[in-house]
Motif scaffolding. Sequence first.
Motif, PDB file in Angstrom:
ATOM      1  N   LEU A   1       0.781  -0.835   0.219  1.00 35.70           N
ATOM      2  CA  LEU A   1      -0.110   0.293  -0.055  1.00 35.70           C
ATOM      3  C   LEU A   1       0.896   1.112   0.177  1.00 35.70           C
ATOM      4  O   LEU A   1       1.938   0.997   0.385  1.00 35.70           O
ATOM      5  CB  LEU A   1      -0.392   0.621   0.796  1.00 35.70           C
ATOM      6  N   ASN A   2       0.367   2.439  -0.513  1.00 34.86           N
ATOM      7  CA  ASN A   2       0.983   3.533  -0.554  1.00 34.86           C
ATOM      8  C   ASN A   2       0.920   4.373   1.066  1.00 34.86           C
ATOM      9  O   ASN A   2       0.011   3.571   1.189  1.00 34.86           O
ATOM     10  CB  ASN A   2       0.669   4.439  -2.016  1.00 34.86           C
ATOM     11  N   PRO A   3       1.092   5.265   1.173  1.00 38.85           N
ATOM     12  CA  PRO A   3       1.097   6.064   2.487  1.00 38.85           C
ATOM     13  C   PRO A   3       0.186   6.487   3.093  1.00 38.85           C
ATOM     14  O   PRO A   3      -0.873   6.112   3.968  1.00 38.85           O
ATOM     15  CB  PRO A   3       1.978   7.080   2.616  1.00 38.85           C
ATOM     16  N   GLU A   4      -0.811   6.593   1.768  1.00 36.10           N
ATOM     17  CA  GLU A   4      -2.230   7.472   2.007  1.00 36.10           C
ATOM     18  C   GLU A   4      -2.868   5.866   2.020  1.00 36.10           C
ATOM     19  O   GLU A   4      -4.538   6.418   3.081  1.00 36.10           O
ATOM     20  CB  GLU A   4      -3.035   8.301   0.654  1.00 36.10           C
ATOM     21  N   GLN A   5      -3.048   5.058   1.100  1.00 43.06           N
ATOM     22  CA  GLN A   5      -3.710   3.914   1.563  1.00 43.06           C
ATOM     23  C   GLN A   5      -3.956   3.206   2.930  1.00 43.06           C
ATOM     24  O   GLN A   5      -4.635   2.353   3.901  1.00 43.06           O
ATOM     25  CB  GLN A   5      -3.354   2.981   0.476  1.00 43.06           C
ATOM     26  N   ASN A   6      -2.679   3.064   3.657  1.00 39.72           N
ATOM     27  CA  ASN A   6      -2.127   2.617   4.344  1.00 39.72           C
ATOM     28  C   ASN A   6      -2.548   3.412   5.670  1.00 39.72           C
ATOM     29  O   ASN A   6      -3.167   2.458   6.531  1.00 39.72           O
ATOM     30  CB  ASN A   6      -0.774   3.178   4.641  1.00 39.72           C
ATOM     31  N   LEU A   7      -2.513   4.873   5.625  1.00 38.39           N
ATOM     32  CA  LEU A   7      -3.520   5.705   6.228  1.00 38.39           C
ATOM     33  C   LEU A   7      -4.604   4.991   6.304  1.00 38.39           C
ATOM     34  O   LEU A   7      -5.772   4.784   7.761  1.00 38.39           O
ATOM     35  CB  LEU A   7      -3.304   7.211   5.994  1.00 38.39           C
ATOM     36  N   LEU A   8      -5.333   4.692   5.086  1.00 42.63           N
ATOM     37  CA  LEU A   8      -6.891   4.595   5.725  1.00 42.63           C
ATOM     38  C   LEU A   8      -7.196   3.216   5.563  1.00 42.63           C
ATOM     39  O   LEU A   8      -8.111   3.182   7.096  1.00 42.63           O
ATOM     40  CB  LEU A   8      -7.768   4.537   3.745  1.00 42.63           C
ATOM     41  N   LEU A   9      -6.217   2.803   5.797  1.00 43.86           N
ATOM     42  CA  LEU A   9      -6.159   0.975   6.473  1.00 43.86           C
ATOM     43  C   LEU A   9      -5.935   0.880   8.027  1.00 43.86           C
ATOM     44  O   LEU A   9      -6.962   0.928   8.451  1.00 43.86           O
ATOM     45  CB  LEU A   9      -4.885   0.418   6.123  1.00 43.86           C
ATOM     46  N   GLU A  10      -5.418   1.378   8.561  1.00 37.42           N
ATOM     47  CA  GLU A  10      -5.246   2.053   9.707  1.00 37.42           C
ATOM     48  C   GLU A  10      -6.296   2.937  10.514  1.00 37.42           C
ATOM     49  O   GLU A  10      -6.540   2.648  11.398  1.00 37.42           O
ATOM     50  CB  GLU A  10      -4.137   2.851   9.738  1.00 37.42           C
ATOM     51  N   CYS A  11      -7.028   3.693   9.632  1.00 34.38           N
ATOM     52  CA  CYS A  11      -8.443   4.581   9.944  1.00 34.38           C
ATOM     53  C   CYS A  11      -9.172   3.338  10.166  1.00 34.38           C
ATOM     54  O   CYS A  11     -10.137   3.122  11.500  1.00 34.38           O
ATOM     55  CB  CYS A  11      -8.857   5.901   9.314  1.00 34.38           C
ATOM     56  N   TYR A  12      -9.080   2.946   9.459  1.00 32.03           N
ATOM     57  CA  TYR A  12     -11.011   1.624   8.927  1.00 32.03           C
ATOM     58  C   TYR A  12     -10.997   1.110  10.338  1.00 32.03           C
ATOM     59  O   TYR A  12     -11.603  -0.024  10.721  1.00 32.03           O
ATOM     60  CB  TYR A  12     -10.404   1.114   7.819  1.00 32.03           C
ATOM     61  N   LEU A  13      -9.388  -0.654  10.559  1.00 33.13           N
ATOM     62  CA  LEU A  13      -9.207  -1.180  11.541  1.00 33.13           C
ATOM     63  C   LEU A  13      -9.183  -0.166  13.128  1.00 33.13           C
ATOM     64  O   LEU A  13      -9.674  -1.172  14.166  1.00 33.13           O
ATOM     65  CB  LEU A  13      -7.848  -1.203  12.237  1.00 33.13           C
ATOM     66  N   ALA A  14      -8.990   1.016  12.752  1.00 30.04           N
ATOM     67  CA  ALA A  14      -9.339   1.933  14.738  1.00 30.04           C
ATOM     68  C   ALA A  14     -10.559   1.536  14.416  1.00 30.04           C
ATOM     69  O   ALA A  14     -11.121   3.062  15.742  1.00 30.04           O
ATOM     70  CB  ALA A  14      -8.371   2.838  14.724  1.00 30.04           C
ATOM     71  N   GLY A  15     -12.410   1.931  13.247  1.00 30.75           N
ATOM     72  CA  GLY A  15     -13.379   1.867  13.642  1.00 30.75           C
ATOM     73  C   GLY A  15     -13.574   2.909  13.294  1.00 30.75           C
ATOM     74  O   GLY A  15     -14.542   3.727  13.596  1.00 30.75           O
ATOM     75  N   GLN A  16     -12.869   4.313  12.876  1.00 32.30           N
ATOM     76  CA  GLN A  16     -12.981   5.204  12.543  1.00 32.30           C
ATOM     77  C   GLN A  16     -13.756   5.827  10.858  1.00 32.30           C
ATOM     78  O   GLN A  16     -13.942   6.771  10.569  1.00 32.30           O
ATOM     79  CB  GLN A  16     -11.572   5.761  12.597  1.00 32.30           C
ATOM     80  N   ILE A  17     -13.351   4.108  10.484  1.00 26.71           N
ATOM     81  CA  ILE A  17     -14.150   4.528   8.722  1.00 26.71           C
ATOM     82  C   ILE A  17     -15.523   3.226   8.508  1.00 26.71           C
ATOM     83  O   ILE A  17     -15.091   2.290   9.007  1.00 26.71           O
ATOM     84  CB  ILE A  17     -13.180   4.475   7.303  1.00 26.71           C
ATOM     85  N   PRO A  18     -16.353   4.333   8.423  1.00 23.15           N
ATOM     86  CA  PRO A  18     -18.259   3.048   8.801  1.00 23.15           C
ATOM     87  C   PRO A  18     -17.318   1.936   7.653  1.00 23.15           C
ATOM     88  O   PRO A  18     -17.398   1.945   6.356  1.00 23.15           O
ATOM     89  CB  PRO A  18     -19.296   3.741   8.395  1.00 23.15           C
ATOM     90  N   ASP A  19     -17.639   1.429   7.450  1.00 21.34           N
ATOM     91  CA  ASP A  19     -17.770   0.102   6.251  1.00 21.34           C
ATOM     92  C   ASP A  19     -18.442   0.194   5.337  1.00 21.34           C
ATOM     93  O   ASP A  19     -18.291  -0.838   3.947  1.00 21.34           O
ATOM     94  CB  ASP A  19     -18.741  -0.840   7.110  1.00 21.34           C
ATOM     95  N   SER A  20     -19.564   1.184   5.067  1.00 18.35           N
ATOM     96  CA  SER A  20     -20.465   1.859   3.882  1.00 18.35           C
ATOM     97  C   SER A  20     -18.983   2.013   3.347  1.00 18.35           C
ATOM     98  O   SER A  20     -19.288   2.285   1.857  1.00 18.35           O
ATOM     99  CB  SER A  20     -21.919   2.289   4.395  1.00 18.35           C
ATOM    100  N   ALA A  21     -18.500   3.186   3.233  1.00 13.50           N
ATOM    101  CA  ALA A  21     -17.692   4.185   2.884  1.00 13.50           C
ATOM    102  C   ALA A  21     -15.925   2.571   2.682  1.00 13.50           C
ATOM    103  O   ALA A  21     -15.587   3.518   1.846  1.00 13.50           O
ATOM    104  CB  ALA A  21     -16.952   4.666   4.306  1.00 13.50           C
ATOM    105  N   TRP A  22     -16.054   2.394   3.308  1.00 15.10           N
ATOM    106  CA  TRP A  22     -14.974   1.238   3.286  1.00 15.10           C
ATOM    107  C   TRP A  22     -15.291   0.268   2.081  1.00 15.10           C
ATOM    108  O   TRP A  22     -14.474   0.141   1.451  1.00 15.10           O
ATOM    109  CB  TRP A  22     -14.741   0.337   4.440  1.00 15.10           C
ATOM    110  N   SER A  23     -16.021   0.009   2.443  1.00 20.15           N
ATOM    111  CA  SER A  23     -17.432  -1.078   0.243  1.00 20.15           C
ATOM    112  C   SER A  23     -16.729  -0.147  -0.369  1.00 20.15           C
ATOM    113  O   SER A  23     -15.756  -0.851  -1.812  1.00 20.15           O
ATOM    114  CB  SER A  23     -18.568  -1.316   1.317  1.00 20.15           C
ATOM    115  N   ASP A  24     -16.742   1.094  -0.218  1.00 22.04           N
ATOM    116  CA  ASP A  24     -16.671   1.934  -1.454  1.00 22.04           C
ATOM    117  C   ASP A  24     -14.905   1.874  -1.827  1.00 22.04           C
ATOM    118  O   ASP A  24     -14.385   1.658  -3.316  1.00 22.04           O
ATOM    119  CB  ASP A  24     -17.267   3.242  -1.386  1.00 22.04           C
ATOM    120  N   TYR A  25     -14.692   2.163  -1.049  1.00 22.22           N
ATOM    121  CA  TYR A  25     -12.387   1.649  -1.240  1.00 22.22           C
ATOM    122  C   TYR A  25     -12.504   0.927  -1.957  1.00 22.22           C
ATOM    123  O   TYR A  25     -11.074   1.103  -2.728  1.00 22.22           O
ATOM    124  CB  TYR A  25     -12.026   2.233  -0.286  1.00 22.22           C
TER     125      TYR A  25
END
Length: 71
Positions: free
Chosen positions: A29-53
């Motif tokens: 993953l690039n740094p932006e994608q890695n941050l996105l993954l960390e935020c998702y795993l920490a519960g900061q991104i809802p599943d509906s938005a995650w499915s779009d990513y």
Amino acid sequence: MSMHFTVSELTRNLFHSLGLDHGRAPRPLNPEQNLLLECYLAGQIPDSAWSDYVFETPDLARHAEARRLSH
């Protein structure tokens, strides 16, 4: 006679959605994608938005699954 073709991103997404790409290792993953993954795993991104990513970048789902399995 041999046939050569390039699998487009659209086709790769189709393979992913059908579950036909299980053997492929996730790309780094690039740094932006890695941050996105960390935020998702920490519960900061809802599943509906995650499915779009994940639709846009299927490797995100592979990395998330790998992280869940390693913990």
